[in-house]
Design a protein around this motif. Structure first.
Motif, PDB file in Angstrom:
ATOM      1  N   TRP A 199     -24.339 -84.018  15.520  1.00  0.00           N
ATOM      2  CA  TRP A 199     -25.175 -84.059  16.511  1.00  0.00           C
ATOM      3  C   TRP A 199     -26.245 -82.697  16.445  1.00  0.00           C
ATOM      4  CZ3 TRP A 199     -25.294 -88.445  19.479  1.00  0.00           C
ATOM      5  CH2 TRP A 199     -24.207 -88.822  19.186  1.00  0.00           C
ATOM      6  N   LYS A 200     -27.532 -83.086  16.888  1.00  0.00           N
ATOM      7  CA  LYS A 200     -28.767 -81.881  16.377  1.00  0.00           C
ATOM      8  C   LYS A 200     -29.464 -81.776  17.691  1.00  0.00           C
ATOM      9  CE  LYS A 200     -33.184 -80.982  14.551  1.00  0.00           C
ATOM     10  NZ  LYS A 200     -34.314 -82.076  13.515  1.00  0.00           N
ATOM     11  N   LEU A 201     -29.437 -80.427  18.543  1.00  0.00           N
ATOM     12  CA  LEU A 201     -29.946 -80.062  19.897  1.00  0.00           C
ATOM     13  C   LEU A 201     -31.406 -80.457  19.991  1.00  0.00           C
ATOM     14  CD1 LEU A 201     -28.646 -79.001  22.282  1.00  0.00           C
ATOM     15  CD2 LEU A 201     -29.863 -76.639  21.187  1.00  0.00           C
ATOM     16  N   ILE A 202     -31.168 -81.291  20.814  1.00  0.00           N
ATOM     17  CA  ILE A 202     -33.042 -81.717  20.827  1.00  0.00           C
ATOM     18  C   ILE A 202     -33.300 -80.944  22.921  1.00  0.00           C
ATOM     19  CG2 ILE A 202     -32.850 -83.600  19.469  1.00  0.00           C
ATOM     20  CD1 ILE A 202     -32.765 -85.554  22.469  1.00  0.00           C
ATOM     21  N   TRP A 203     -32.414 -81.030  23.473  1.00  0.00           N
ATOM     22  CA  TRP A 203     -33.240 -80.781  24.867  1.00  0.00           C
ATOM     23  C   TRP A 203     -31.677 -79.451  25.466  1.00  0.00           C
ATOM     24  CZ3 TRP A 203     -31.553 -80.803  29.498  1.00  0.00           C
ATOM     25  CH2 TRP A 203     -32.232 -80.260  31.002  1.00  0.00           C
ATOM     26  N   ASN A 204     -32.437 -78.326  25.877  1.00  0.00           N
ATOM     27  CA  ASN A 204     -31.535 -78.056  26.168  1.00  0.00           C
ATOM     28  C   ASN A 204     -31.930 -76.316  27.127  1.00  0.00           C
ATOM     29  OD1 ASN A 204     -32.066 -76.190  24.302  1.00  0.00           O
ATOM     30  ND2 ASN A 204     -30.732 -74.119  25.105  1.00  0.00           N
ATOM     31  N   ASP A 205     -30.798 -76.391  28.494  1.00  0.00           N
ATOM     32  CA  ASP A 205     -31.365 -75.439  29.604  1.00  0.00           C
ATOM     33  C   ASP A 205     -29.966 -74.043  29.662  1.00  0.00           C
ATOM     34  OD1 ASP A 205     -32.045 -73.455  31.059  1.00  0.00           O
ATOM     35  OD2 ASP A 205     -32.363 -75.007  32.612  1.00  0.00           O
ATOM     36  N   GLU A 206     -30.061 -72.639  29.042  1.00  0.00           N
ATOM     37  CA  GLU A 206     -29.461 -71.229  29.119  1.00  0.00           C
ATOM     38  C   GLU A 206     -28.905 -71.193  30.220  1.00  0.00           C
ATOM     39  OE1 GLU A 206     -27.296 -71.966  26.036  1.00  0.00           O
ATOM     40  OE2 GLU A 206     -28.574 -73.336  25.786  1.00  0.00           O
ATOM     41  N   PHE A 207     -30.045 -71.765  31.298  1.00  0.00           N
ATOM     42  CA  PHE A 207     -30.488 -70.534  32.536  1.00  0.00           C
ATOM     43  C   PHE A 207     -30.178 -68.751  32.004  1.00  0.00           C
ATOM     44  CE2 PHE A 207     -27.686 -74.685  33.252  1.00  0.00           C
ATOM     45  CZ  PHE A 207     -28.447 -75.693  33.806  1.00  0.00           C
ATOM     46  N   GLU A 208     -31.450 -69.345  31.040  1.00  0.00           N
ATOM     47  CA  GLU A 208     -31.794 -67.471  31.330  1.00  0.00           C
ATOM     48  C   GLU A 208     -32.857 -67.286  32.457  1.00  0.00           C
ATOM     49  OE1 GLU A 208     -33.556 -67.597  26.830  1.00  0.00           O
ATOM     50  OE2 GLU A 208     -30.943 -67.589  26.392  1.00  0.00           O
ATOM     51  N   GLY A 209     -33.167 -65.990  32.186  1.00  0.00           N
ATOM     52  CA  GLY A 209     -33.663 -65.814  33.267  1.00  0.00           C
ATOM     53  C   GLY A 209     -33.375 -65.256  34.614  1.00  0.00           C
ATOM     54  N   ASP A 210     -34.179 -64.892  35.527  1.00  0.00           N
ATOM     55  CA  ASP A 210     -33.830 -64.955  37.361  1.00  0.00           C
ATOM     56  C   ASP A 210     -34.422 -65.729  38.122  1.00  0.00           C
ATOM     57  OD1 ASP A 210     -36.568 -64.367  37.295  1.00  0.00           O
ATOM     58  OD2 ASP A 210     -36.588 -62.797  37.996  1.00  0.00           O
ATOM     59  N   SER A 211     -34.664 -67.281  37.032  1.00  0.00           N
ATOM     60  CA  SER A 211     -34.959 -68.056  38.680  1.00  0.00           C
ATOM     61  C   SER A 211     -34.704 -69.993  37.415  1.00  0.00           C
ATOM     62  CB  SER A 211     -36.740 -68.725  39.031  1.00  0.00           C
ATOM     63  OG  SER A 211     -37.761 -68.620  38.269  1.00  0.00           O
ATOM     64  N   LEU A 212     -34.786 -71.058  38.366  1.00  0.00           N
ATOM     65  CA  LEU A 212     -34.538 -72.182  37.369  1.00  0.00           C
ATOM     66  C   LEU A 212     -36.071 -72.716  36.814  1.00  0.00           C
ATOM     67  CD1 LEU A 212     -32.520 -74.699  37.219  1.00  0.00           C
ATOM     68  CD2 LEU A 212     -33.210 -75.196  39.196  1.00  0.00           C
ATOM     69  N   ASP A 213     -35.959 -73.238  35.655  1.00  0.00           N
ATOM     70  CA  ASP A 213     -37.428 -73.779  34.682  1.00  0.00           C
ATOM     71  C   ASP A 213     -37.003 -75.403  35.189  1.00  0.00           C
ATOM     72  OD1 ASP A 213     -39.573 -74.770  33.162  1.00  0.00           O
ATOM     73  OD2 ASP A 213     -37.467 -74.622  30.831  1.00  0.00           O
ATOM     74  N   MET A 214     -38.342 -75.017  36.472  1.00  0.00           N
ATOM     75  CA  MET A 214     -39.459 -75.883  36.611  1.00  0.00           C
ATOM     76  C   MET A 214     -39.537 -76.910  36.079  1.00  0.00           C
ATOM     77  SD  MET A 214     -37.630 -75.466  39.328  1.00  0.00           S
ATOM     78  CE  MET A 214     -37.755 -77.139  40.491  1.00  0.00           C
ATOM     79  N   THR A 215     -39.647 -77.266  34.815  1.00  0.00           N
ATOM     80  CA  THR A 215     -40.576 -78.025  33.773  1.00  0.00           C
ATOM     81  C   THR A 215     -39.263 -78.673  33.407  1.00  0.00           C
ATOM     82  OG1 THR A 215     -40.125 -76.789  32.303  1.00  0.00           O
ATOM     83  CG2 THR A 215     -42.113 -76.096  33.451  1.00  0.00           C
ATOM     84  N   LYS A 216     -38.019 -78.052  34.182  1.00  0.00           N
ATOM     85  CA  LYS A 216     -37.335 -78.824  33.420  1.00  0.00           C
ATOM     86  C   LYS A 216     -36.213 -79.634  33.696  1.00  0.00           C
ATOM     87  CE  LYS A 216     -35.906 -76.808  28.941  1.00  0.00           C
ATOM     88  NZ  LYS A 216     -35.183 -75.226  28.093  1.00  0.00           N
ATOM     89  N   TRP A 217     -36.306 -79.189  35.504  1.00  0.00           N
ATOM     90  CA  TRP A 217     -36.252 -79.649  36.455  1.00  0.00           C
ATOM     91  C   TRP A 217     -36.799 -79.906  37.905  1.00  0.00           C
ATOM     92  CZ3 TRP A 217     -30.472 -81.330  35.215  1.00  0.00           C
ATOM     93  CH2 TRP A 217     -30.081 -80.609  34.386  1.00  0.00           C
ATOM     94  N   ASN A 218     -36.145 -80.571  38.825  1.00  0.00           N
ATOM     95  CA  ASN A 218     -36.531 -80.741  40.256  1.00  0.00           C
ATOM     96  C   ASN A 218     -35.946 -80.569  41.269  1.00  0.00           C
ATOM     97  OD1 ASN A 218     -37.652 -83.611  40.813  1.00  0.00           O
ATOM     98  ND2 ASN A 218     -38.550 -83.134  38.759  1.00  0.00           N
ATOM     99  N   ASN A 219     -36.778 -80.805  42.043  1.00  0.00           N
ATOM    100  CA  ASN A 219     -35.534 -81.091  43.408  1.00  0.00           C
ATOM    101  C   ASN A 219     -36.405 -82.596  44.722  1.00  0.00           C
ATOM    102  OD1 ASN A 219     -36.902 -79.070  44.816  1.00  0.00           O
ATOM    103  ND2 ASN A 219     -35.529 -79.206  46.076  1.00  0.00           N
ATOM    104  N   GLU A 220     -37.181 -82.927  43.975  1.00  0.00           N
ATOM    105  CA  GLU A 220     -38.365 -84.018  44.663  1.00  0.00           C
ATOM    106  C   GLU A 220     -37.923 -84.776  44.661  1.00  0.00           C
ATOM    107  OE1 GLU A 220     -41.690 -84.530  43.339  1.00  0.00           O
ATOM    108  OE2 GLU A 220     -42.258 -82.197  42.252  1.00  0.00           O
ATOM    109  N   GLY A 221     -37.052 -85.491  46.638  1.00  0.00           N
ATOM    110  CA  GLY A 221     -36.664 -86.447  45.921  1.00  0.00           C
ATOM    111  C   GLY A 221     -35.219 -86.288  46.625  1.00  0.00           C
TER     112      GLY A 221
END
Length: 465
Positions: A199-221
């Motif tokens: 498998w080739k890694l094409i997308w991931n979130d390692e949760f670095e930093g101090d806030s959620l990356d909102m270009t990858k996640w959202n809670n709309e709806g």
């Protein structure tokens, strides 16, 4: 003079005929042993082979431990000798007819390996397993990057497992195994061919930093209570989560009235986020096929319902027609160690009107105290679940349909459309069950109202193709 020459010529002619007759017509004592069948034997250990000799013959093995004569059947015209391979090695069978004899060379081979399978041990390594071959002292492992291409030896194994490391990402690797015995005698053939694709890694979130990356996640709806079709109690708000120390932490919470001994209505909060509608130039919001991993540690609280899952977008209609893949979730069991991995679709949706969803259950004793990797491998024709790399279940739509092309039957295979990823922790509901303060952490007290909180933690989410 002419008469003399004529006599000499006649004498010489007679002598020549006598000479030719002597050369071309040997006596019976000059004939050798004639082997009709089995001039050379090459067969598997435990198998039997036959030597057929013209005339009445006797036979003797040079090594009964390697090749044993189990039967000798004589008739007027021939002798049938049965030889059994007892041990891997070489021997000779001496066949004797009257005073003449001949040797038959025998090679007893190990059995051909069978049952070869390959699974990825990591993104760049593959683990091979196969059934033990009788008579084998070890095995040679061969690999190719195409099924019908040239295979090269990549290793030797003394047992029936082998791990091939250093693989390139996003490539197919094909394997076959051959057994060897003493004196390097090989099995007659290779095992079946098995393959794996790295498998080739094409997308991931390692949760670095101090806030959620909102270009990858959202809670709309994802906000507002209302049961969500499962009698859930919580109101989803992003505030009840955080990114800290390389982890995304969802913090379900509720208030408890010590006077009534009941939770307070409308006091249930948690977080739900998804990748839907976050597509930018640098990220994806939905995927079709691949390997999806959630590395997570479960909450302990009684009534929590944690999940890392995926929902379909293109099968037409709402749930369950769109399809659902639950990479992991918890149940109402008090110890939270029972982890189902499930599929929902029109035919199998877990509701009373269906035969029940397709779920594959694992018991993980430390699910609430240690991180584990929950994964699904989604292929065009089947789906495979794993926990920490070990297979927990496979769903194949051909088992549940009579259609000639199972993946065209949307009731059992809505999994040819894009799906998006979801992380959430519900409270109560169908799988959460009754909510009590048991195993929750008390974080505040205000008179007779106590506030309780728990944690669903993610170390990473990764997508491979």
């Amino acid at each position: 003079m002419k008469t003399y020459r004529k006599i000499i010529s006649i004498v010489l002619s007679v002598a020549l005929v006598i000479s030719l007759c002597i050369v071309q017509a040997p006596t019976k004592t000059q004939a050798g042993v004639k082997i009709i069948v089995g001039k050379k034997l090459d067969f598997d250990i435990g198998s039997k082979e036959t030597i057929i000799v013209k005339g009445k013959a006797k036979a003797k093995s040079s090594s009964k431990k390697v090749a044993k004569i189990t039967k000798t059947k004589k008739s007027k015209k021939q002798t049938k000798i049965t030889v059994k391979g007892m041990k891997v090695g070489k021997a000779t069978i001496k066949v004797k007819v009257k005073k003449k004899s001949k040797k038959v060379k025998v090679t007893v081979r190990p059995k051909t390996p069978s049952g070869l399978s390959v699974a990825l041990a990591s993104s760049t390594s593959a683990k091979l397993t196969w059934a033990k071959a009788k008579g084998a002292n070890g095995y040679y492992v061969y690999r190719s990057t195409s099924r019908n291409g040239a295979y090269a030896k990549v290793g030797t194994a003394k047992t029936t497992t082998f791990t091939n490391t250093g693989l390139a990402l996003g490539k197919y690797y094909y394997y076959k195994v051959i057994a060897y015995g003493n004196k390097n005698i090989l099995s007659d053939d290779y095992s079946n061919i098995a393959y794996a694709k790295t498998w080739k890694l094409i997308w991931n979130d390692e949760f670095e930093g101090d806030s959620l990356d909102m270009t990858k996640w959202n809670n709309e709806g994802c906000t507002g209570a209302g049961g969500y079709g499962n009698n859930e109690l919580q109101n989803y708000q992003l505030a009840f989560s955080e990114v800290k120390d390389g982890k995304f932490i969802i913090k379900p919470q509720f208030d408890y009235n010590t006077t009534t001994k009941k939770p307070v209505d409308d006091s249930y909060y948690s977080t739900k986020v998804w990748t839907k509608d976050t597509d930018t130039d640098s990220s994806f919001d939905q995927f079709t096929y691949g390997k999806f991993e959630f590395r997570a540690k479960m909450p302990k609280g009684r009534g929590t319902w944690a999940a890392g899952w995926m929902l379909g977008t293109g099968a037409g209609g709402g749930w369950p027609t769109c399809g659902e893949i639950d990479v992991f979730e918890t149940t109402s069991r008090p110890d939270k160690s029972f982890i189902p991995q499930s599929l929902h679709m029109k035919k199998f949706n877990g509701m009373p009107s269906s035969p029940g969803n397709k779920h594959y259950d694992s018991y993980i004793a430390d699910a609430t105290t240690a991180f584990h990797t929950y994964a699904v491998e989604w292929y065009p024709t089947y789906i495979r679940f794993t926990v920490d790399g070990k297979q927990t279940g496979i769903y194949n739509p051909s088992d549940f349909t009579i259609e000639p092309i199972p993946t065209d039957d949307m009731s059992v295979w809505p999994y040819k459309y894009p799906f998006y990823l979801i992380m959430n922790c519900a409270i109560g509901g169908t799988l959460g069950g009754e909510v009590t303060p048991q195993y929750w952490t008390k974080i505040a007290t205000n008179g007779n109202i106590e506030t309780y909180q728990d944690r669903l933690e993610f170390e990473y989410v990764r997508v491979y193709q």
